[in-house]
Design a protein around this motif. Structure first.
Motif, mmCIF file in Angstrom:
data_model
loop_
_atom_site.group_PDB
_atom_site.id
_atom_site.type_symbol
_atom_site.label_atom_id
_atom_site.label_comp_id
_atom_site.label_asym_id
_atom_site.label_seq_id
_atom_site.Cartn_x
_atom_site.Cartn_y
_atom_site.Cartn_z
ATOM 1 N N GLU A 276 0.810 -1.215 0.000
ATOM 2 C CA GLU A 276 0.000 0.000 0.000
ATOM 3 C C GLU A 276 0.845 1.268 0.000
ATOM 4 N N GLN A 280 0.595 4.056 -2.909
ATOM 5 C CA GLN A 280 0.243 5.434 -2.607
ATOM 6 C C GLN A 280 1.301 6.404 -3.120
ATOM 7 N N GLU A 284 0.605 9.326 -5.905
ATOM 8 C CA GLU A 284 0.929 10.725 -5.626
ATOM 9 C C GLU A 284 1.865 11.294 -6.680
#
Length: 294
Positions: A276, A280, A284
């Motif tokens: 995760e 992420q 981003e």
């Protein structure tokens, strides 16, 4: 033979929902890609997780792609395997569905000799009436198509080009010298497309263009007339392209196609999703890149 396409083709991902093909997301993704300037759709290849799709799923995806494209851009089916008979059967089925071309990976695991490659690809080419792209990706298959073998195969009326995922520019130069300009040469590596085009390549079959189609279309167009502008695009995209190497393709790029709404973030075993925190960070970075051009 004229080129199947010139410019940016996309090795399209296969979206899943609860481990089933997500047909609606696939259609929307294809429309997104065509609306943003891609020149070809490559279905059921490595990025499309073709090795874990059933025969029925491969047919479903090809039927959707042919219907959705509607002749706007060529649809190319990945039909290669390490069995010549299976490759012929898949190629004939794809031809019956109405695709515009085929892409054939070199045999893997059992592999073969260069004479065997000539026999394998020739057998498929003799069985169909479609243009064929050879696919050379030794990092996955454990073997390569030598430039001399490419030259021999390029003489076949149905063998139209090569997807070169070697990242070896000496190899590209040798192939370029041994074939004429009617034989199309496509890079299989997003990170090295600019030097590939500078050496006479005709385009790119891209993973990253699943989520950056307009950017890669612009890079190709600028490379034809303004190298400095193309180089600027390359370096703007490069951090994301590098980050897409965080795991085996298509694990990272499917995190981004899901982020754009084209299916859930699912891959099929033996592939597993990114951790995760890695996912992420990738999202981003992607969002930051998009914000720069808005």
């Amino acid at each position: 033979m004229t080129h199947l396409f010139t410019g940016i083709g996309v090795a399209v991902t296969a979206p899943f929902r609860h481990n089933e093909i997500d047909a609606e997301s696939f259609r929307r993704h294809l429309e997104f890609l065509m609306d943003n300037g891609v020149q070809s759709l490559i279905i059921n290849g490595t990025t499309g997780e073709g090795s874990t799709l059933t025969a029925a799923e491969k047919r479903q995806l090809l039927e959707i792609a042919v219907q959705t494209a509607g002749g706007r851009v060529p649809v190319i089916a990945g039909t290669g395997s390490n069995s010549t008979e299976a490759s012929i059967a898949a190629s004939l089925e794809a031809q019956e569905i109405g695709v515009d071309g085929l892409m054939l990976i070199t045999p893997y695991y059992n592999k073969t000799s260069q004479r065997g490659l000539v026999a394998h690809f020739t057998a498929v080419a003799d069985a169909v009436e479609l243009p064929i792209l050879l696919y050379n990706v030794p990092s996955r298959t454990g073997m390569t198509i030598t430039p001399e073998t490419v030259q021999a195969l390029s003489m076949h009326s149905n063998i139209a080009g090569l997807k070169d995922a070697t990242s070896d520019f000496n190899y590209l130069s040798q192939v370029k010298l041994l074939t004429d300009d009617a034989f199309a040469l496509y890079s299989g590596n997003d990170d090295s497309v600019l030097p590939f085009l500078a050496l006479g390549g005709h385009g790119l079959i891209s993973v990253a263009a699943n989520v950056l189609p307009a950017d890669y279309a612009a890079l190709y167009e600028q490379a034809q007339t303004d190298l400095a502008a193309a180089r600027s695009i390359h370096y703007r995209l490069y951090p994301l392209i590098s980050a897409l190497g965080a795991d085996v393709n298509p694990i990272p790029v499917k995190a981004l196609t899901a982020h754009l709404g084209f299916g859930e973030y699912e891959v099929r075993l033996p592939l597993v999703p990114l951790e995760e925190d890695v996912r992420q960070n990738l999202v981003e970075l992607f969002d930051g890149l998009r914000a720069e051009v808005q």
